[in-house]
Design a protein around this motif. Sequence first.
Motif, PDB file in Angstrom:
ATOM      1  N   HIS A  36       0.835  -1.203   0.000  1.00 51.73           N
ATOM      2  CA  HIS A  36       0.000   0.000   0.000  1.00 51.73           C
ATOM      3  C   HIS A  36       0.873   1.258   0.000  1.00 51.73           C
ATOM      4  O   HIS A  36       0.570   2.236  -0.695  1.00 51.73           O
ATOM      5  CB  HIS A  36      -0.928   0.000   1.208  1.00 51.73           C
ATOM      6  N   MET A  37       1.973   1.231   0.778  1.00 49.84           N
ATOM      7  CA  MET A  37       2.904   2.367   0.780  1.00 49.84           C
ATOM      8  C   MET A  37       3.449   2.609  -0.634  1.00 49.84           C
ATOM      9  O   MET A  37       3.513   3.755  -1.108  1.00 49.84           O
ATOM     10  CB  MET A  37       4.080   2.092   1.724  1.00 49.84           C
ATOM     11  N   ALA A  38       3.869   1.524  -1.293  1.00 46.64           N
ATOM     12  CA  ALA A  38       4.442   1.649  -2.634  1.00 46.64           C
ATOM     13  C   ALA A  38       3.410   2.147  -3.640  1.00 46.64           C
ATOM     14  O   ALA A  38       3.712   2.973  -4.510  1.00 46.64           O
ATOM     15  CB  ALA A  38       5.024   0.314  -3.078  1.00 46.64           C
ATOM     16  N   GLU A  39       2.175   1.655  -3.535  1.00 45.52           N
ATOM     17  CA  GLU A  39       1.118   2.098  -4.443  1.00 45.52           C
ATOM     18  C   GLU A  39       0.796   3.574  -4.226  1.00 45.52           C
ATOM     19  O   GLU A  39       0.578   4.326  -5.187  1.00 45.52           O
ATOM     20  CB  GLU A  39      -0.135   1.241  -4.232  1.00 45.52           C
ATOM     21  N   THR A  40       0.778   4.007  -2.958  1.00 46.65           N
ATOM     22  CA  THR A  40       0.529   5.416  -2.645  1.00 46.65           C
ATOM     23  C   THR A  40       1.643   6.286  -3.206  1.00 46.65           C
ATOM     24  O   THR A  40       1.393   7.366  -3.773  1.00 46.65           O
ATOM     25  CB  THR A  40       0.418   5.616  -1.123  1.00 46.65           C
ATOM     26  N   LEU A  41       2.887   5.825  -3.063  1.00 36.46           N
ATOM     27  CA  LEU A  41       4.024   6.566  -3.593  1.00 36.46           C
ATOM     28  C   LEU A  41       3.936   6.699  -5.110  1.00 36.46           C
ATOM     29  O   LEU A  41       4.156   7.782  -5.664  1.00 36.46           O
ATOM     30  CB  LEU A  41       5.328   5.863  -3.201  1.00 36.46           C
ATOM     31  N   GLU A  42       3.595   5.608  -5.778  1.00 36.14           N
ATOM     32  CA  GLU A  42       3.493   5.654  -7.244  1.00 36.14           C
ATOM     33  C   GLU A  42       2.375   6.596  -7.689  1.00 36.14           C
ATOM     34  O   GLU A  42       2.529   7.340  -8.657  1.00 36.14           O
ATOM     35  CB  GLU A  42       3.239   4.250  -7.792  1.00 36.14           C
ATOM     36  N   GLY A  60       9.602 -14.485   3.277  1.00 33.15           N
ATOM     37  CA  GLY A  60       8.563 -14.133   2.322  1.00 33.15           C
ATOM     38  C   GLY A  60       8.037 -12.727   2.476  1.00 33.15           C
ATOM     39  O   GLY A  60       7.046 -12.348   1.850  1.00 33.15           O
ATOM     40  N   GLU A  61       8.727 -11.906   3.284  1.00 31.59           N
ATOM     41  CA  GLU A  61       8.294 -10.526   3.477  1.00 31.59           C
ATOM     42  C   GLU A  61       8.971  -9.609   2.463  1.00 31.59           C
ATOM     43  O   GLU A  61      10.126  -9.825   2.093  1.00 31.59           O
ATOM     44  CB  GLU A  61       8.619 -10.067   4.903  1.00 31.59           C
ATOM     45  N   LEU A  62       8.264  -8.603   2.041  1.00 30.73           N
ATOM     46  CA  LEU A  62       8.810  -7.576   1.163  1.00 30.73           C
ATOM     47  C   LEU A  62       8.616  -6.227   1.836  1.00 30.73           C
ATOM     48  O   LEU A  62       8.014  -6.128   2.898  1.00 30.73           O
ATOM     49  CB  LEU A  62       8.132  -7.618  -0.204  1.00 30.73           C
ATOM     50  N   ASN A  63       9.167  -5.188   1.238  1.00 28.69           N
ATOM     51  CA  ASN A  63       8.976  -3.857   1.805  1.00 28.69           C
ATOM     52  C   ASN A  63       9.051  -2.798   0.712  1.00 28.69           C
ATOM     53  O   ASN A  63       9.297  -3.104  -0.455  1.00 28.69           O
ATOM     54  CB  ASN A  63       9.983  -3.581   2.930  1.00 28.69           C
ATOM     55  N   ILE A  64       8.832  -1.549   1.108  1.00 28.94           N
ATOM     56  CA  ILE A  64       8.775  -0.485   0.120  1.00 28.94           C
ATOM     57  C   ILE A  64      10.137  -0.271  -0.545  1.00 28.94           C
ATOM     58  O   ILE A  64      10.217   0.063  -1.729  1.00 28.94           O
ATOM     59  CB  ILE A  64       8.248   0.834   0.750  1.00 28.94           C
ATOM     60  N   GLY A  65      11.237  -0.501   0.202  1.00 31.51           N
ATOM     61  CA  GLY A  65      12.554  -0.371  -0.391  1.00 31.51           C
ATOM     62  C   GLY A  65      12.765  -1.334  -1.542  1.00 31.51           C
ATOM     63  O   GLY A  65      13.299  -0.965  -2.598  1.00 31.51           O
ATOM     64  N   GLN A  66      12.342  -2.574  -1.368  1.00 31.40           N
ATOM     65  CA  GLN A  66      12.435  -3.570  -2.433  1.00 31.40           C
ATOM     66  C   GLN A  66      11.539  -3.202  -3.608  1.00 31.40           C
ATOM     67  O   GLN A  66      11.964  -3.237  -4.772  1.00 31.40           O
ATOM     68  CB  GLN A  66      12.039  -4.945  -1.893  1.00 31.40           C
ATOM     69  N   LEU A  67      10.307  -2.849  -3.325  1.00 30.44           N
ATOM     70  CA  LEU A  67       9.343  -2.546  -4.385  1.00 30.44           C
ATOM     71  C   LEU A  67       9.756  -1.331  -5.206  1.00 30.44           C
ATOM     72  O   LEU A  67       9.597  -1.306  -6.426  1.00 30.44           O
ATOM     73  CB  LEU A  67       7.948  -2.326  -3.774  1.00 30.44           C
ATOM     74  N   VAL A  68      10.318  -0.315  -4.542  1.00 25.41           N
ATOM     75  CA  VAL A  68      10.766   0.882  -5.253  1.00 25.41           C
ATOM     76  C   VAL A  68      11.968   0.561  -6.135  1.00 25.41           C
ATOM     77  O   VAL A  68      12.061   1.028  -7.271  1.00 25.41           O
ATOM     78  CB  VAL A  68      11.086   2.011  -4.250  1.00 25.41           C
TER      79      VAL A  68
END
Length: 207
Positions: free
Chosen positions: A22-28, A64-72
């Motif tokens: 959700h953080m990554a989607e909001t940032l995009e 199996g966890e991801l985060n905004i740093g990875q997604l960005v």
Amino acid sequence: AEEYYRNMFSRSVSTWNLRDQHMAETLETLINHLNETNNSAKIVVWAHNSHIGDARATEMGGRGELNIGQLVRERYGEAAVNIGFMTYTGTVTAASDWDEPGQRRRVRTGLHGSYERLMHEVGMPAFLLRFDRKNAAVEQLREPRLERAIGVVYRPSSERMSHYFLASLPNQFDALLHFDETRAVEPLDLIEHWQINEEPETYPFGV
């Protein structure tokens, strides 16, 4: 929100992943909005290391966890820069448990074998490390070590289990700012019991 609260009662990584997705989607969405009038929008995201550092370089990724740093990084490549912050000791504003008020807590010195202890042994009060350059020092730092994460909650009594995880620092961040001793953020309106007197780290053996 509905999906988050439905999954928060299950013992899985889904709620963490939902939050950071959700953080990554909001940032995009924000980037797309700003680029409608300015094609060179630059955004700074301020978050804890566990959100900013690429999860694939840590134990988080193994679970199996991801985060905004990875997604960005996956989305924007070299246009994104992940910068971590680290400290050896000092104070921090954090709660003893979830839903409890923040207090000024004393940060224990970094454990032996941790990145925090290694940075302390450099003997400088503060410095910047860049990992975008190939040299022997950066390559040696790639070997996984313990790294500390302090977020909303800090539990010194169970620090090794509660706050340390294995990570490869140069793969996690593009750069690191190390402050050997840090000072807690102070509330503008000092709340009752924010300043607490914790026992020194050597208790009960020291005076």
